[in-house]
Design a protein around this motif. Structure first.
Motif, mmCIF file in Angstrom:
data_model
loop_
_atom_site.group_PDB
_atom_site.id
_atom_site.type_symbol
_atom_site.label_atom_id
_atom_site.label_comp_id
_atom_site.label_asym_id
_atom_site.label_seq_id
_atom_site.Cartn_x
_atom_site.Cartn_y
_atom_site.Cartn_z
ATOM 1 N N PHE A 185 -11.755 74.076 58.867
ATOM 2 C CA PHE A 185 -11.727 74.742 60.169
ATOM 3 C C PHE A 185 -12.595 73.982 61.161
ATOM 4 O O PHE A 185 -13.702 73.582 60.834
ATOM 5 N N ALA A 186 -12.107 73.849 62.380
ATOM 6 C CA ALA A 186 -12.847 73.124 63.414
ATOM 7 C C ALA A 186 -14.106 73.860 63.843
ATOM 8 O O ALA A 186 -15.106 73.237 64.201
ATOM 9 N N ASP A 187 -14.047 75.195 63.802
ATOM 10 C CA ASP A 187 -15.188 76.002 64.222
ATOM 11 C C ASP A 187 -15.040 77.409 63.643
ATOM 12 O O ASP A 187 -14.047 77.710 62.977
ATOM 13 N N LYS A 188 -15.998 78.247 63.895
ATOM 14 C CA LYS A 188 -15.990 79.608 63.341
ATOM 15 C C LYS A 188 -14.783 80.427 63.813
ATOM 16 O O LYS A 188 -14.137 81.075 62.981
ATOM 17 N N PRO A 189 -14.431 80.414 65.092
ATOM 18 C CA PRO A 189 -13.264 81.207 65.498
ATOM 19 C C PRO A 189 -11.967 80.785 64.815
ATOM 20 O O PRO A 189 -11.077 81.597 64.594
ATOM 21 N N GLU A 190 -11.887 79.514 64.461
ATOM 22 C CA GLU A 190 -10.650 79.003 63.849
ATOM 23 C C GLU A 190 -10.329 79.707 62.535
ATOM 24 O O GLU A 190 -9.176 79.756 62.114
ATOM 25 N N VAL A 191 -11.335 80.277 61.879
ATOM 26 C CA VAL A 191 -11.093 81.039 60.653
ATOM 27 C C VAL A 191 -10.109 82.169 60.934
ATOM 28 O O VAL A 191 -9.269 82.500 60.093
ATOM 29 N N THR A 227 -22.758 86.407 62.072
ATOM 30 C CA THR A 227 -22.321 85.621 60.915
ATOM 31 C C THR A 227 -22.285 84.146 61.275
ATOM 32 O O THR A 227 -21.619 83.749 62.228
ATOM 33 N N THR A 228 -22.977 83.333 60.504
ATOM 34 C CA THR A 228 -23.012 81.890 60.752
ATOM 35 C C THR A 228 -22.060 81.161 59.808
ATOM 36 O O THR A 228 -21.692 81.677 58.749
ATOM 37 N N VAL A 229 -21.691 79.965 60.198
ATOM 38 C CA VAL A 229 -20.887 79.109 59.327
ATOM 39 C C VAL A 229 -21.633 78.844 58.024
ATOM 40 O O VAL A 229 -21.042 78.850 56.941
ATOM 41 N N ALA A 230 -22.945 78.634 58.122
ATOM 42 C CA ALA A 230 -23.740 78.393 56.908
ATOM 43 C C ALA A 230 -23.621 79.568 55.947
ATOM 44 O O ALA A 230 -23.482 79.373 54.733
ATOM 45 N N ARG A 231 -23.658 80.772 56.469
ATOM 46 C CA ARG A 231 -23.552 81.962 55.608
ATOM 47 C C ARG A 231 -22.168 82.068 54.992
ATOM 48 O O ARG A 231 -22.019 82.402 53.822
ATOM 49 N N ILE A 232 -21.150 81.802 55.774
ATOM 50 C CA ILE A 232 -19.777 81.842 55.248
ATOM 51 C C ILE A 232 -19.641 80.839 54.109
ATOM 52 O O ILE A 232 -19.139 81.161 53.033
ATOM 53 N N ALA A 233 -20.093 79.619 54.349
ATOM 54 C CA ALA A 233 -19.985 78.573 53.331
ATOM 55 C C ALA A 233 -20.753 78.958 52.072
ATOM 56 O O ALA A 233 -20.234 78.812 50.952
#
Length: 190
Positions: free
Chosen positions: A48-54, A28-34
């Protein structure tokens, strides 16, 4: 694409968790989440600073619930009473409506070693913070470290039970049950 809506942070977390669960964390990429949340990547990074921060957002609030209760205790409060207060302070972070999220989050963490390490780091930070706070209150060593470790162990065991598949009891009940078991164990040692 909508750039701002109320509840964007929560929507990003919900979408991310759903994608992590269905497609895997690493896939799962940040682009996909967004995109799935109908926001831009830039909006994601505002929240969020990065993906794990979610999955790990809100750590200061989490730590604060334990430490605020200890800070508010009267001078001279016994170390084990401070442990109880710290744990009692944490129960507000785990209302029933958060249980499903916490269960799903833990599945993702357990499946991703780097996230498991970060979770352990969060608990280590809590142990360190509580130990420092106890020492500031005049609790001597090794008692301060043992009390901090005890609080985190009781929390960790309570949380693991709270997210167990068939568990329905409130977090507070589980914390008290484990504290009572610990008290009984120590008292039986004579």
């Amino acid at each position: 694409m909508v750039r701002w809506q109320p509840g964007t942070r929560e929507r990003l977390q919900a979408v991310a968790l759903q994608l992590f669960t269905s497609e895997g964390y690493d896939a799962t990429t940040v682009a996909r989440i967004a995109a799935e949340a109908e926001v831009t990547e830039r909006t994601f990074f505002r929240h969020f600073a990065d993906k794990p921060e979610v999955l790990f957002a809100g750590q200061e609030g989490f730590l604060g619930m334990f430490s605020d209760a200890v800070r508010a205790a009267p001078d001279g409060t016994a170390p084990f009473a401070l442990v109880r207060l710290a744990l009692e302070g944490s129960v507000g972070f785990f209302p029933e409506e958060r249980r499903a999220w916490s269960r799903a989050r833990q599945v993702v963490i357990d499946a991703t070693p780097a996230l498991g390490e970060r979770e352990l780091g969060k608990l280590a930070t809590l142990t360190t913070r509580l130990g420092e706070l106890l020492r500031e209150r005049g609790v001597a060593e090794p008692t301060a470290t043992m009390a901090a470790e005890t609080a985190v162990t009781v929390f960790h065991l309570s949380f693991a039970q709270w997210i167990a598949p068939d568990e329905a009891r409130p977090f507070r009940t589980l914390v008290h049950e484990r504290l009572d078991a610990l008290t009984a164990m120590v008292q039986s040692a004579g």
